[in-house]
Design a protein around this motif. Structure first.
Motif, PDB file in Angstrom:
ATOM      1  N   GLU A  28       0.819  -1.221   0.000  1.00  0.00           N
ATOM      2  CA  GLU A  28       0.000   0.000   0.000  1.00  0.00           C
ATOM      3  C   GLU A  28       0.854   1.273   0.000  1.00  0.00           C
ATOM      4  O   GLU A  28       0.534   2.247  -0.660  1.00  0.00           O
ATOM      5  CB  GLU A  28      -0.916  -0.013   1.229  1.00  0.00           C
ATOM      6  CG  GLU A  28      -1.968   1.074   1.228  1.00  0.00           C
ATOM      7  CD  GLU A  28      -3.013   0.918   0.144  1.00  0.00           C
ATOM      8  OE1 GLU A  28      -3.344   1.924  -0.498  1.00  0.00           O
ATOM      9  OE2 GLU A  28      -3.484  -0.216  -0.075  1.00  0.00           O
ATOM     10  N   TRP A  29       1.965   1.277   0.727  1.00  0.00           N
ATOM     11  CA  TRP A  29       2.808   2.457   0.897  1.00  0.00           C
ATOM     12  C   TRP A  29       3.754   2.727  -0.275  1.00  0.00           C
ATOM     13  O   TRP A  29       4.442   3.738  -0.311  1.00  0.00           O
ATOM     14  CB  TRP A  29       3.644   2.321   2.178  1.00  0.00           C
ATOM     15  CG  TRP A  29       4.350   1.010   2.270  1.00  0.00           C
ATOM     16  CD1 TRP A  29       3.916  -0.116   2.928  1.00  0.00           C
ATOM     17  CD2 TRP A  29       5.591   0.647   1.655  1.00  0.00           C
ATOM     18  NE1 TRP A  29       4.812  -1.145   2.766  1.00  0.00           N
ATOM     19  CE2 TRP A  29       5.855  -0.710   1.992  1.00  0.00           C
ATOM     20  CE3 TRP A  29       6.525   1.322   0.865  1.00  0.00           C
ATOM     21  CZ2 TRP A  29       6.994  -1.387   1.559  1.00  0.00           C
ATOM     22  CZ3 TRP A  29       7.652   0.636   0.431  1.00  0.00           C
ATOM     23  CH2 TRP A  29       7.870  -0.693   0.786  1.00  0.00           C
ATOM     24  N   CYS A  30       3.788   1.823  -1.239  1.00  0.00           N
ATOM     25  CA  CYS A  30       4.758   1.873  -2.341  1.00  0.00           C
ATOM     26  C   CYS A  30       4.223   2.704  -3.518  1.00  0.00           C
ATOM     27  O   CYS A  30       3.259   2.307  -4.167  1.00  0.00           O
ATOM     28  CB  CYS A  30       5.065   0.431  -2.764  1.00  0.00           C
ATOM     29  SG  CYS A  30       5.901   0.257  -4.341  1.00  0.00           S
ATOM     30  N   GLY A  31       4.861   3.849  -3.768  1.00  0.00           N
ATOM     31  CA  GLY A  31       4.437   4.719  -4.862  1.00  0.00           C
ATOM     32  C   GLY A  31       4.470   4.053  -6.232  1.00  0.00           C
ATOM     33  O   GLY A  31       3.478   4.093  -6.968  1.00  0.00           O
ATOM     34  N   PRO A  32       5.584   3.435  -6.624  1.00  0.00           N
ATOM     35  CA  PRO A  32       5.622   2.760  -7.924  1.00  0.00           C
ATOM     36  C   PRO A  32       4.572   1.645  -8.029  1.00  0.00           C
ATOM     37  O   PRO A  32       4.051   1.391  -9.119  1.00  0.00           O
ATOM     38  CB  PRO A  32       7.040   2.196  -7.995  1.00  0.00           C
ATOM     39  CG  PRO A  32       7.841   3.110  -7.123  1.00  0.00           C
ATOM     40  CD  PRO A  32       6.918   3.492  -5.994  1.00  0.00           C
ATOM     41  N   CYS A  33       4.245   1.002  -6.904  1.00  0.00           N
ATOM     42  CA  CYS A  33       3.208  -0.042  -6.924  1.00  0.00           C
ATOM     43  C   CYS A  33       1.864   0.548  -7.328  1.00  0.00           C
ATOM     44  O   CYS A  33       1.091  -0.084  -8.056  1.00  0.00           O
ATOM     45  CB  CYS A  33       3.076  -0.710  -5.552  1.00  0.00           C
ATOM     46  SG  CYS A  33       4.559  -1.569  -5.002  1.00  0.00           S
ATOM     47  N   ARG A  34       1.595   1.760  -6.870  1.00  0.00           N
ATOM     48  CA  ARG A  34       0.330   2.416  -7.223  1.00  0.00           C
ATOM     49  C   ARG A  34       0.304   2.787  -8.705  1.00  0.00           C
ATOM     50  O   ARG A  34      -0.763   2.912  -9.301  1.00  0.00           O
ATOM     51  CB  ARG A  34       0.103   3.639  -6.333  1.00  0.00           C
ATOM     52  CG  ARG A  34      -0.235   3.249  -4.902  1.00  0.00           C
ATOM     53  CD  ARG A  34      -0.821   4.403  -4.115  1.00  0.00           C
ATOM     54  NE  ARG A  34       0.112   5.508  -3.941  1.00  0.00           N
ATOM     55  CZ  ARG A  34       0.970   5.625  -2.938  1.00  0.00           C
ATOM     56  NH1 ARG A  34       1.029   4.708  -2.011  1.00  0.00           N
ATOM     57  NH2 ARG A  34       1.767   6.680  -2.861  1.00  0.00           N
ATOM     58  N   MET A  35       1.480   2.963  -9.299  1.00  0.00           N
ATOM     59  CA  MET A  35       1.544   3.233 -10.736  1.00  0.00           C
ATOM     60  C   MET A  35       1.259   1.958 -11.539  1.00  0.00           C
ATOM     61  O   MET A  35       0.611   2.001 -12.582  1.00  0.00           O
ATOM     62  CB  MET A  35       2.923   3.780 -11.111  1.00  0.00           C
ATOM     63  CG  MET A  35       3.206   5.153 -10.543  1.00  0.00           C
ATOM     64  SD  MET A  35       4.930   5.653 -10.762  1.00  0.00           S
ATOM     65  CE  MET A  35       5.076   5.697 -12.540  1.00  0.00           C
ATOM     66  N   VAL A  36       1.742   0.825 -11.048  1.00  0.00           N
ATOM     67  CA  VAL A  36       1.569  -0.453 -11.745  1.00  0.00           C
ATOM     68  C   VAL A  36       0.150  -1.002 -11.555  1.00  0.00           C
ATOM     69  O   VAL A  36      -0.391  -1.660 -12.446  1.00  0.00           O
ATOM     70  CB  VAL A  36       2.625  -1.475 -11.249  1.00  0.00           C
ATOM     71  CG1 VAL A  36       2.317  -2.882 -11.733  1.00  0.00           C
ATOM     72  CG2 VAL A  36       4.014  -1.054 -11.704  1.00  0.00           C
ATOM     73  N   GLY A  37      -0.459  -0.704 -10.424  1.00  0.00           N
ATOM     74  CA  GLY A  37      -1.774  -1.258 -10.080  1.00  0.00           C
ATOM     75  C   GLY A  37      -2.834  -1.148 -11.166  1.00  0.00           C
ATOM     76  O   GLY A  37      -3.456  -2.150 -11.534  1.00  0.00           O
ATOM     77  N   PRO A  38      -3.070   0.052 -11.724  1.00  0.00           N
ATOM     78  CA  PRO A  38      -4.091   0.167 -12.774  1.00  0.00           C
ATOM     79  C   PRO A  38      -3.777  -0.680 -14.011  1.00  0.00           C
ATOM     80  O   PRO A  38      -4.679  -1.215 -14.659  1.00  0.00           O
ATOM     81  CB  PRO A  38      -4.086   1.661 -13.114  1.00  0.00           C
ATOM     82  CG  PRO A  38      -3.539   2.328 -11.889  1.00  0.00           C
ATOM     83  CD  PRO A  38      -2.551   1.353 -11.313  1.00  0.00           C
ATOM     84  N   THR A  39      -2.504  -0.809 -14.343  1.00  0.00           N
ATOM     85  CA  THR A  39      -2.103  -1.636 -15.488  1.00  0.00           C
ATOM     86  C   THR A  39      -2.448  -3.095 -15.224  1.00  0.00           C
ATOM     87  O   THR A  39      -2.976  -3.797 -16.102  1.00  0.00           O
ATOM     88  CB  THR A  39      -0.587  -1.487 -15.751  1.00  0.00           C
ATOM     89  OG1 THR A  39      -0.292  -0.113 -15.979  1.00  0.00           O
ATOM     90  CG2 THR A  39      -0.151  -2.325 -16.939  1.00  0.00           C
ATOM     91  N   ILE A  40      -2.173  -3.568 -14.000  1.00  0.00           N
ATOM     92  CA  ILE A  40      -2.492  -4.943 -13.635  1.00  0.00           C
ATOM     93  C   ILE A  40      -4.001  -5.166 -13.712  1.00  0.00           C
ATOM     94  O   ILE A  40      -4.461  -6.203 -14.196  1.00  0.00           O
ATOM     95  CB  ILE A  40      -1.945  -5.273 -12.222  1.00  0.00           C
ATOM     96  CG1 ILE A  40      -0.404  -5.210 -12.220  1.00  0.00           C
ATOM     97  CG2 ILE A  40      -2.450  -6.617 -11.730  1.00  0.00           C
ATOM     98  CD1 ILE A  40       0.285  -6.217 -13.119  1.00  0.00           C
ATOM     99  N   GLU A  41      -4.785  -4.188 -13.268  1.00  0.00           N
ATOM    100  CA  GLU A  41      -6.249  -4.296 -13.342  1.00  0.00           C
ATOM    101  C   GLU A  41      -6.709  -4.395 -14.799  1.00  0.00           C
ATOM    102  O   GLU A  41      -7.584  -5.196 -15.130  1.00  0.00           O
ATOM    103  CB  GLU A  41      -6.916  -3.101 -12.647  1.00  0.00           C
ATOM    104  CG  GLU A  41      -6.740  -3.078 -11.148  1.00  0.00           C
ATOM    105  CD  GLU A  41      -7.372  -4.257 -10.425  1.00  0.00           C
ATOM    106  OE1 GLU A  41      -8.325  -4.865 -10.930  1.00  0.00           O
ATOM    107  OE2 GLU A  41      -6.889  -4.577  -9.321  1.00  0.00           O
ATOM    108  N   GLU A  42      -6.137  -3.572 -15.682  1.00  0.00           N
ATOM    109  CA  GLU A  42      -6.488  -3.619 -17.111  1.00  0.00           C
ATOM    110  C   GLU A  42      -6.186  -4.997 -17.691  1.00  0.00           C
ATOM    111  O   GLU A  42      -7.008  -5.582 -18.403  1.00  0.00           O
ATOM    112  CB  GLU A  42      -5.680  -2.584 -17.900  1.00  0.00           C
ATOM    113  CG  GLU A  42      -6.180  -1.183 -17.803  1.00  0.00           C
ATOM    114  CD  GLU A  42      -5.296  -0.236 -18.624  1.00  0.00           C
ATOM    115  OE1 GLU A  42      -4.793  -0.645 -19.697  1.00  0.00           O
ATOM    116  OE2 GLU A  42      -5.091   0.902 -18.164  1.00  0.00           O
TER     117      GLU A  42
END
Length: 105
Positions: A28-42
């Motif tokens: 949750e605290w990882c900024g780059p993870c939040r960038m990758v998250g929407p791509t993984i959802e797509e």
């Protein structure tokens, strides 16, 4: 939507899957993870029925993150037949992930 993968369901959902599996190791605290998250959802939506796409929170589920040597997040592992067949660390373009999946289909 990407499924939630935990230490408890990892064996069933990832290792025993008859389809390619994409696991996003994140926190949750990882900024780059939040960038990758929407791509993984797509990707999850685009490959529904053909591949399993899930997210594993490394803060809550450390067993498999440790087993697969995940030291930096985000790390995305691609599994086929219970084995890691590809690995991506950090933020990469969506096409890198889809290429990895397509190779396994």
């Amino acid at each position: 939507m990407a499924i939630e993968i935990t230490d408890q369901n990892f064996k069933e959902l990832v290792l025993e899957s008859d389809k390619p599996v994409v696991v996003d190791f994140w926190a949750e605290w990882c900024g780059p993870c939040r960038m990758v998250g929407p791509t993984i959802e797509e990707i999850s939506g685009e490959y529904e029925g053909r591949a399993v796409v899930g997210k594993l929170d490394v803060d809550s589920n450390q067993e498999y993150a440790s087993k697969y040597g995940v030291r930096n997040i985000p790390t995305v592992l691609v599994f086929k037949g219970g084995e890691v067949v590809d690995k991506h660390v950090g933020v990469v373009p969506k096409s890198v992930y889809t290429s990895s999946i397509d190779t396994q289909l």
